[in-house]
Design an enzyme around this catalytic site. Sequence first.
Site, PDB file in Angstrom:
ATOM      1  N   ASN A  76      34.596  -6.285 -31.948  1.00 31.58           N
ATOM      2  CA  ASN A  76      36.008  -6.435 -31.543  1.00 31.58           C
ATOM      3  C   ASN A  76      36.266  -5.698 -30.236  1.00 31.58           C
ATOM      4  O   ASN A  76      36.806  -6.253 -29.271  1.00 31.58           O
ATOM      5  CB  ASN A  76      36.948  -5.881 -32.610  1.00 31.58           C
ATOM      6  CG  ASN A  76      36.751  -6.543 -33.949  1.00 31.58           C
ATOM      7  OD1 ASN A  76      36.168  -7.617 -34.032  1.00 31.58           O
ATOM      8  ND2 ASN A  76      37.222  -5.906 -35.005  1.00 31.58           N
ATOM      9  N   ASP A  77      35.875  -4.433 -30.217  1.00 32.67           N
ATOM     10  CA  ASP A  77      36.108  -3.665 -28.992  1.00 32.67           C
ATOM     11  C   ASP A  77      35.103  -4.030 -27.909  1.00 32.67           C
ATOM     12  O   ASP A  77      35.440  -4.050 -26.726  1.00 32.67           O
ATOM     13  CB  ASP A  77      36.065  -2.159 -29.295  1.00 32.67           C
ATOM     14  CG  ASP A  77      37.408  -1.682 -29.827  1.00 32.67           C
ATOM     15  OD1 ASP A  77      38.434  -2.058 -29.234  1.00 32.67           O
ATOM     16  OD2 ASP A  77      37.441  -0.973 -30.837  1.00 32.67           O
TER      17      ASP A  77
ATOM     18  N   CYS B 294      29.826  -5.035 -37.485  1.00 33.62           N
ATOM     19  CA  CYS B 294      31.004  -4.917 -38.355  1.00 33.62           C
ATOM     20  C   CYS B 294      32.280  -5.459 -37.714  1.00 33.62           C
ATOM     21  O   CYS B 294      33.353  -5.312 -38.287  1.00 33.62           O
ATOM     22  CB  CYS B 294      31.209  -3.477 -38.793  1.00 33.62           C
ATOM     23  SG  CYS B 294      31.551  -2.373 -37.426  1.00 33.62           S
TER      24      CYS B 294
ATOM     25  N   HIS C  65      52.358  -2.842 -41.108  1.00 34.99           N
ATOM     26  CA  HIS C  65      52.295  -2.577 -42.552  1.00 34.99           C
ATOM     27  C   HIS C  65      52.283  -3.868 -43.354  1.00 34.99           C
ATOM     28  O   HIS C  65      51.524  -4.027 -44.294  1.00 34.99           O
ATOM     29  CB  HIS C  65      53.547  -1.803 -43.001  1.00 34.99           C
ATOM     30  CG  HIS C  65      53.603  -0.422 -42.457  1.00 34.99           C
ATOM     31  ND1 HIS C  65      54.769   0.290 -42.348  1.00 34.99           N
ATOM     32  CD2 HIS C  65      52.630   0.380 -41.995  1.00 34.99           C
ATOM     33  CE1 HIS C  65      54.504   1.481 -41.858  1.00 34.99           C
ATOM     34  NE2 HIS C  65      53.221   1.560 -41.623  1.00 34.99           N
TER      35      HIS C  65
ATOM     36  N   GLU D 113      30.433  -0.020 -29.344  1.00 40.63           N
ATOM     37  CA  GLU D 113      31.590  -0.879 -29.086  1.00 40.63           C
ATOM     38  C   GLU D 113      32.121  -0.702 -27.668  1.00 40.63           C
ATOM     39  O   GLU D 113      33.062  -1.367 -27.256  1.00 40.63           O
ATOM     40  CB  GLU D 113      32.699  -0.640 -30.114  1.00 40.63           C
ATOM     41  CG  GLU D 113      33.086   0.788 -30.328  1.00 40.63           C
ATOM     42  CD  GLU D 113      34.110   0.960 -31.447  1.00 40.63           C
ATOM     43  OE1 GLU D 113      34.690  -0.022 -31.926  1.00 40.63           O
ATOM     44  OE2 GLU D 113      34.325   2.126 -31.843  1.00 40.63           O
TER      45      GLU D 113
HETATM   46  C1  PEP Z   1      35.266  -3.192 -33.695  1.00 37.97           C
HETATM   47  O1  PEP Z   1      35.743  -2.714 -32.660  1.00 37.97           O
HETATM   48  O2  PEP Z   1      34.581  -4.232 -33.711  1.00 37.97           O
HETATM   49  C2  PEP Z   1      35.530  -2.578 -34.993  1.00 37.97           C
HETATM   50  C3  PEP Z   1      34.956  -2.998 -36.093  1.00 37.97           C
HETATM   51  O3  PEP Z   1      36.428  -1.572 -35.015  1.00 37.97           O
HETATM   52  P1  PEP Z   1      38.004  -1.787 -35.043  1.00 37.97           P
HETATM   53  O4  PEP Z   1      38.295  -3.243 -35.140  1.00 37.97           O
HETATM   54  O5  PEP Z   1      38.497  -0.999 -36.179  1.00 37.97           O
HETATM   55  O6  PEP Z   1      38.391  -1.213 -33.711  1.00 37.97           O
HETATM   56 MG    MG Z   2      36.562  -0.699 -32.674  1.00 34.80          MG
END
Ligand code: PEP
Ligand code: MG
Length: 765
Positions: free
Chosen positions: A625-626, A673, A361, A602
């Site tokens: 990211n994933d 993203c 948070h 992802e």
């Molecule tokens: C990602 O996995 O790159 C992504 C944008 O989603 P999050 O970071 O919310 O898992």
């Molecule tokens: Mg993700």
Amino acid sequence: MLDTLRQIADEVGHANDLQGALNLVTGWVKQTMQVGVCSVYLRDPGQGDFVLMATDGLRPESVLKVRLAPGTGLVGLVAERQEPLLLRNATDHPAYRHFPETGEELYTGFLGVPINYFRKVQGVLVVQHRQDTGFGDNDIAFLVTIASQLAGAIHEAATLGDDRQASRPLSDTLYFRGAAGAPGVGIGTLLTPSPYADLDAVPDRDGRDPEVEEAAFRKAVLAVEEELGKGSKRMADLLPEEVRDLFDVYALFISDSGLIDDIVARIRKGKWAATALRAAIDERSAVFNRMPDPYLRQRSEDIRAVARRILLHLHSDSRDPCSYPQRCILAGDEVSLARIADVPPGRLAGIVCRHGSTMSHIALIARSLGIPAIMGAQDFPFRRLQGSTVVVDGYEGRVFTDPSPVVLSEFQRLAREEQQLVSSLAELRDLPSETSDGTTVPLYANAGLASDITLGRNNGAAGIGLYRTEFPFMLRESFPGEEAQYRIYRSILEACDSLPVTMRTLDIGADKALPYFPIKEENAALGWRGIRVTLDHPEIFLTQLRAMLRANLGLGNLHILFPMVSRLDEIEAASALLGQACDSLKNEGIRGKKPPVGVMIEVPAAIYSMQHMAEHVDFFSLGTNDLTQYLLAVDRGNEHVSQLYDHLHPAVLHCIRDAIGQARRTGKPVSVCGEMAADPLGAVLLLGMGADSLSMAAPAIPHIKWVIRSFSFSQARALLDQALGMTDAGAIRSLLSTALENAGLGGLIRAGADILPGCRDQQTG
Ligand code: PEP
Ligand code: MG
């Protein structure tokens, strides 16, 4: 043996201080192995020497006196070679050094093993005995096992700051690592929680007069209620509504009459008010603490935060008048909202928490307030740094203590430059995100809080490229119903006028837990998350889809995105449910256009189904990211392997290049993203790969626009080709850094990202 080991690890874990823990270890090992001596030497983080910290068998007065540099003496040798050293006659060894004050000449048999914690030798465990029979294989195995078991516990005990740490020298400028909770550089004076608010330090004591105690307690509760009310009002102007709701959590605890009655009952039974408070809170927070879900455990921190405030008021006679420095860095195991609210406006310069992650948070709040923050800086000994100057590097997740004048002026320069950069980039706000040879790559904002929308708009975002709907879900006490979700989505779609908004359906599981929907799994990142959860719970999914579709009526800027898809049939099932949601609305007379639908790429497997997926979706969104996590098999939230997590790893680049290539073959647009899009180096490569658009945290938009406008598409292409020919992420990083420098964008590659001269990492020395 296992029992003995467990007992030792357990006792160390429960020891009150490091010295107590080490004394226990040496005693236990000596007794279990039936040897003459057991000693522990620990590495002095200041000088790197190995210091005799505890012994059972040598003369006690030699503790802290014997010091060995790495490579010197038998202990130094064990540390340097990082392997066990077994000697039948230690005194014959060329490295042997005699310390008469220890009385060790009596013991000729020597066995030393390193205590390693994640590649770093933090100490040496030694046993010695008189007989010349020597030690055997079993002894080595036993000692190695003990050392490995104890490494974590010793590390914990050595670093979980308490008074004994005062004897350890801090070098010129030390820095402590954590997770980058909120970006920016903050320089200021460290403010730690008042010692009078230390619940654990409250003794078990009886009160003199229950009536006086009860009156004092009730007065303290009233004072806290008032403070929370005032703080909440003060924060009203600063925080978005859903974050302000969090503040009510504290108020909820204090209005819990069950809790108050429980404390009063203890007081009436004769307990001192502070003791009654501590006992009642301990009981309640233990219940939360036992919960496997991190967000429920967070409640334990919340309830303790409230109790500390009451305690401060109970001690109000002895209370330090809390004066806030002009530039104040709040630090603590956790930093509560209430503490943030207490800081006079304009004085909060940074936040450092020993617990928590970028998803906590407080990290969310810090990001929305624009305050640099570091989370999970486990080793940061804040208690002994009260009042000292620290630098919070929220980009790299590091906190520098007592910075030397050189380091300080370097960070001051960086902070100034950042400020200048932000102001100078503001003029790009309304210019197109276009390369010098005419390729347009629109930049969108990632959002989760309402304030991100405003920030995105202020930074010239072309729309919202990723709205993480789980954020508003996370900040509540139960699943929001259709009406509540409708209101949230509607306000976001409206706030963006006609700009497109891509709303991702609920992506919970793994690191994104809901307090009211715990998912406990051994291997959560590979488990029940994202679309897997919502397909298994059509009632949750349909409610969300209906709320989104209704929110879009008359606006038409909604795009829907499905997360964590690894199979074609998931897209088919999700599309069918979307169709069902449209139909049910139609039956109610609510007719809207079906919005464009996209899928997140992802999970590596999804890349190989993109051609088929394209038959069901209108666009692709790459979640780097994933994708990085799954491709490299590195848990993105695990600090022990975080150095292996790198979106510039050559395999990740090849993978993303392939995914973008697949998308282009389908003719469907592809955006990126993940965090890579916000990294100036990553953005150049994504440009070269042909990404149609990028989406990132709003503050990064001006930086990335500057990158896009400073390169031509063909330059980016050439750099990509070079990078793809490399085998090492470090080489790729320096190739791109040089390219950015040459393009005049050196300001984006922060000098602070390198280890500054004269600074040492507290962990690696
Ligand atoms: C990602 O996995 O790159 C992504 C944008 O989603 P999050 O970071 O919310 O898992
Ligand atoms: Mg993700």
